[in-house]
Design a protein around this motif. Sequence first.
Motif, short mmCIF file in Angstrom:
data_model
loop_
_atom_site.label_atom_id
_atom_site.label_comp_id
_atom_site.label_asym_id
_atom_site.label_seq_id
_atom_site.Cartn_x
_atom_site.Cartn_y
_atom_site.Cartn_z
N MET A 12 0.80 -1.22 0.00
CA MET A 12 0.00 0.00 0.00
C MET A 12 0.83 1.27 0.00
O MET A 12 0.51 2.22 -0.71
CB MET A 12 -0.93 0.01 1.22
CG MET A 12 -2.00 -1.05 1.15
SD MET A 12 -3.05 -0.96 2.60
CE MET A 12 -2.96 -2.66 3.14
N SER A 15 1.76 3.75 -3.07
CA SER A 15 0.94 3.45 -4.24
C SER A 15 -0.50 3.84 -3.98
O SER A 15 -0.93 3.99 -2.83
CB SER A 15 1.02 1.95 -4.59
OG SER A 15 0.46 1.18 -3.54
N GLU A 16 -1.25 4.01 -5.06
CA GLU A 16 -2.66 4.33 -4.92
C GLU A 16 -3.37 3.08 -4.40
O GLU A 16 -3.21 1.99 -4.94
CB GLU A 16 -3.25 4.75 -6.26
CG GLU A 16 -4.66 5.26 -6.15
CD GLU A 16 -5.17 5.82 -7.46
OE1 GLU A 16 -6.38 5.73 -7.68
OE2 GLU A 16 -4.35 6.35 -8.24
N THR A 17 -4.14 3.26 -3.33
CA THR A 17 -4.79 2.13 -2.69
C THR A 17 -6.27 2.44 -2.51
O THR A 17 -6.62 3.49 -1.97
CB THR A 17 -4.16 1.85 -1.31
OG1 THR A 17 -2.75 1.71 -1.47
CG2 THR A 17 -4.72 0.59 -0.69
N LYS A 18 -7.11 1.53 -2.93
CA LYS A 18 -8.55 1.70 -2.77
C LYS A 18 -8.92 1.47 -1.30
O LYS A 18 -8.43 0.54 -0.66
CB LYS A 18 -9.28 0.68 -3.66
CG LYS A 18 -10.77 0.79 -3.61
CD LYS A 18 -11.42 -0.24 -4.51
CE LYS A 18 -12.92 -0.17 -4.31
NZ LYS A 18 -13.57 -1.41 -4.66
N LYS A 78 -0.02 3.49 6.89
CA LYS A 78 -1.05 3.68 5.87
C LYS A 78 -2.08 2.56 5.95
O LYS A 78 -3.28 2.79 5.83
CB LYS A 78 -0.45 3.74 4.46
CG LYS A 78 -1.51 3.99 3.39
CD LYS A 78 -0.90 4.15 2.01
CE LYS A 78 -1.97 4.40 0.96
NZ LYS A 78 -1.39 4.53 -0.39
#
Length: 155
Positions: A12, A15-18, A78
Amino acid sequence: MANDDIYQNLTMLGSETKAPQSPEEAVLERVPNPQAGTDYAVRFTAPEFTSLCPLTGQPDFAHLVLDYVPGDWLVESKSLKLFLFSFRNHGAFHEDCTVTIAKRLIEVLDPKWLRIGGYWYPRGGIPIDVFYQTGEPIPGVFLPDQGVPTYRGRG
């Protein structure tokens, strides 16, 4: 193990994480503790935690304070943030939310010691504060007061 190698399994951070839609879907990631063998406390504070009342669906708000003494693992912050965020659409009573957070962290980290204070804002005129810890604090580790006063209302 080189210091950079301890982060190689993180998915995560950076990086872009939903955002997960539920606590069950949320993934807590951990990294090796580079100071394993040294007893120290780590504190996370979430002053804007939210969940839903399981009966009315109305939002509940809390100020969470999480303290732990790590063993071999640290929680990746995060992933912790996204785990806490996953409660926003989750219906559960204050007690269940607070203790569930602690138990998930214990399961992932196996800390030497952990405590959580859930300071919930009033609903129906009654604030509910929930406290959980794994045992006696570790001797010699500085643990400051959680610093959240009890609710006093207007008076």
